[in-house]
Write a protein that holds these residues in place. Structure first.
Motif, mmCIF file in Angstrom:
data_model
loop_
_atom_site.group_PDB
_atom_site.id
_atom_site.type_symbol
_atom_site.label_atom_id
_atom_site.label_comp_id
_atom_site.label_asym_id
_atom_site.label_seq_id
_atom_site.Cartn_x
_atom_site.Cartn_y
_atom_site.Cartn_z
ATOM 1 N N PHE A 288 -13.100 -8.167 8.843
ATOM 2 C CA PHE A 288 -11.460 -8.338 8.487
ATOM 3 C C PHE A 288 -10.831 -9.712 7.474
ATOM 4 C CE2 PHE A 288 -12.644 -5.552 12.397
ATOM 5 C CZ PHE A 288 -11.703 -4.817 11.780
ATOM 6 N N ASN A 292 -3.889 -10.474 6.220
ATOM 7 C CA ASN A 292 -3.130 -9.104 6.258
ATOM 8 C C ASN A 292 -2.373 -9.093 7.388
ATOM 9 O OD1 ASN A 292 -3.063 -5.909 5.734
ATOM 10 N ND2 ASN A 292 -3.651 -6.228 4.119
ATOM 11 N N LEU A 294 -1.851 -6.000 8.478
ATOM 12 C CA LEU A 294 -2.126 -4.876 8.552
ATOM 13 C C LEU A 294 -3.944 -5.514 9.926
ATOM 14 C CD1 LEU A 294 -1.897 -2.163 6.744
ATOM 15 C CD2 LEU A 294 -0.459 -2.904 8.637
ATOM 16 N N VAL A 295 -4.122 -6.362 9.864
ATOM 17 C CA VAL A 295 -5.465 -6.974 10.743
ATOM 18 C C VAL A 295 -4.919 -8.359 11.407
ATOM 19 C CG1 VAL A 295 -6.725 -5.079 9.710
ATOM 20 C CG2 VAL A 295 -7.040 -7.305 8.342
ATOM 21 N N LEU A 376 -5.522 0.907 5.331
ATOM 22 C CA LEU A 376 -6.440 0.014 4.806
ATOM 23 C C LEU A 376 -7.394 0.341 3.703
ATOM 24 C CD1 LEU A 376 -7.854 -1.631 8.599
ATOM 25 C CD2 LEU A 376 -6.107 -1.929 7.676
ATOM 26 N N LEU A 405 -8.226 5.032 6.398
ATOM 27 C CA LEU A 405 -9.346 4.058 5.670
ATOM 28 C C LEU A 405 -9.737 4.537 4.345
ATOM 29 C CD1 LEU A 405 -11.208 1.528 5.109
ATOM 30 C CD2 LEU A 405 -12.833 2.216 6.335
ATOM 31 N N PRO A 426 -8.324 -5.776 2.972
ATOM 32 C CA PRO A 426 -8.529 -6.463 4.057
ATOM 33 C C PRO A 426 -9.344 -6.131 4.747
ATOM 34 C CG PRO A 426 -6.856 -3.947 4.120
ATOM 35 C CD PRO A 426 -6.927 -4.714 3.242
#
Length: 540
Positions: A288, A292, A294-295, A376, A405, A426
């Protein structure tokens, strides 16, 4: 000499043959081994040798100061006949073997070795030659006498001795080191001291190597000393798997790299051999980029780890030559600690962690937070076996917990740029081979490969993410002079990476090759690159 056999005819025209049996006593010099490679080499500056098509050539045309025994992983003499290391691993002194020369006749003496390591240790900005990722804290060299060279480091560098054995430390003539980086793509410019010499190249298509008749200084594990038994090696680039495997099975080639798991059975059924050489490093993983948003939350990363059914991926796509990963590094790597209990498939736990992080299921089955979907993206990694298929399975598994994804497709240049931008990618599909604890620093440290994309690395798109705790541990692994303490620090690094959900280790990656029944005495260096020095071909 190049093979006179027709190369890569249409499958319908191929003639099958039954390979003749051979005994070790049948070994005779001669014959050109035809080797089918999936990808063309990119650049033969030795620190770029981590890319297997690059390293597969460098392993034949360069020597190193030391050899890493592939059975014990001990460091043994090669061009260096001996060495000493001071107490804090900041000074290394090597005594060189007399009489060794590069293929242009230049002596492999202390001055040449010093120039190699000054270049690899510090880089050469004027020639755009980057420093090597396997040499940490390098300061300078000193020529003591024609056969003695000393290296100084600004901080303890216990991994340097093993670093002298890797492809990235291949010794080349001073004439090669005077070339700028963009000229190293032409194999004819690389002058080594190895058992083979580049005779010709068709860029992107083929490389012809011929044996060096005066070669007499191979590593002890590959005794007896003397010239190689093959007259030459011809490397042909064949990107299409079906054509490469079909040509091999039909007897139009002796050896082939990048054999996918689904082709292994037909090769062994034909009576040929599968070689699955371990890479002994950081496992094939999805990592990861926490910059980012999101993560950025470790609960999201850990949720996706537990949403990943790794055994199902292996059952579906891979063979027994691909062991299930049980940590960040391979089980046969130095300092491995078994973390299988932290890598379980548990979709209920994954859903609970996502809920806790505020990512709730919407009516369409996707997770959103404040109206933003948890969507993602990742690029296929062409060097990795079945990367796209693996990522497609991963996307299907994550769909079950409501996470989207997308597998991106782009030009090679755009893929490189995208992978330096955590806002675009990400996630990253990664693997690093090296048989030394420093491999984990090579993968994760900001100024090395920086797979997490921390600030301070090669990316200018990282806004804030940095992990001083992890980087401190990585520094300790690279500087601890006590072997036991070094491995203890490596254990802490593995635990830290997994506890923070930075990585989802999938499998221990081998390099998989096919060898015909004519090929004998095949060897590989410590992380799976072929070494054809003692290889011979049985007569048809």
């Amino acid at each position: 000499m190049p093979s006179s056999r027709p190369v890569l005819a249409l499958a319908a025209c191929l003639i099958f043959h039954a390979p003749a049996a051979a005994r070790a006593s049948d070994a005779t010099p001669g014959g050109t081994l035809l080797y089918l490679e999936k990808q063309p080499h990119k650049n033969l500056y030795p620190p770029a040798g981590g890319f297997y098509p690059n390293g597969g050539i460098l392993a034949q045309i360069t020597d190193r100061l030391t050899w890493q025994n592939t059975d014990t992983l001990a460091i043994e003499p090669w061009i260096a006949t001996g060495w000493s290391v001071n107490e804090d691993s900041t000074v290394f002194t090597f005594t060189l073997r007399p009489g060794v020369t590069f293929s242009d006749g230049t002596p492999v003496d202390a001055a040449a070795v010093a120039l190699n390591y000054d270049t690899y240790g510090k880089g050469n900005r004027a020639l755009h030659l980057p420093p090597s990722e396997v040499i940490n804290n390098y300061e300078r060299s000193e020529v003591i006498d024609p056969l003695t060279v000393r290296f100084y480091f600004s901080k303890p560098s216990p991994g340097f001795l093993q670093g002298t054995s890797v492809i990235g430390s291949g010794l080349v003539a001073p004439a090669s080191l005077r070339r700028p980086l963009d000229e190293w793509g032409d194999a004819r410019h690389v002058i080594g001291s190895g058992p083979f010499v580049v005779r010709d190249e068709v860029p992107g298509k083929s490389v012809d190597l011929v044996a060096r008749p005066d070669y007499a200084w191979g590593p002890g594990q590959l005794a007896p000393q003397g010239p190689g038994l093959l007259a030459g090696v011809r490397i042909i680039v064949v990107p299409e798997d079906s054509i490469r495997v079909g040509a091999f099975i039909a007897g139009q080639a002796d050896f082939a790299r990048a054999i996918e798991a689904y082709d292994e059975e037909q090769i062994t059924r034909h009576g040929d051999t599968i070689y699955a050489a371990s890479t002994r490093g950081v496992n094939n993983s999805v990592v990861f980029r926490p910059d980012n948003p999101l993560v950025a939350d470790p609960r999201v990363r850990l949720a996706l780890l537990h949403a990943t059914d790794r055994p199902d991926i292996l059952r579906t796509l891979y063979s027994p030559h691909y062991p299930l990963a049980r940590s960040v590094i391979a089980a046969d790597a130095q300092g491995f600690v078994d973390h299988a209990a932290d890598l379980t498939y548990d979709p209920a736990l994954a859903a609970r962690l996502l809920d806790e992080a505020g990512w709730t299921l919407d009516g369409d089955g996707w997770r959103r937070r404040n109206g933003v979907a948890l969507a993602l993206a990742v690029h296929e990694a062409l060097p990795q076996p079945q990367s796209r298929s693996m990522l497609v399975l991963l996307a299907q598994q994550w769909r079950r917990v409501g996470v989207r994804l997308t597998i991106l497709s782009s030009s090679p240049a755009m893929t490189v740029l995208d992978n330096l931008n955590p806002a675009v990618t990400p996630l990253f599909h990664a693997e690093v081979g090296r048989a030394d604890p420093d491999v984990i620093k090579s993968a994760f440290y900001p100024t090395n490969r920086n797979v997490l994309l921390q600030k301070g690395g090669q990316s200018r798109h990282v806004d804030h993410f940095v992990d001083p705790e992890l980087n401190g541990l990585l520094d300790q692994v690279a500087s601890d002079t006590d072997p036991a303490t070094r491995l203890a620090d490596l254990a802490r690094v593995q635990a830290d990476i997994l506890a923070k959900g930075y990585s989802i280790p999938i499998f221990e990656e081998p390099q998989v090759y096919a060898g015909s029944a004519r090929v004998h005495d095949m060897h590989f260096e410590a992380v799976g690159r072929p070494v054809f020095y003692r290889t011979w071909l049985a007569r048809p």
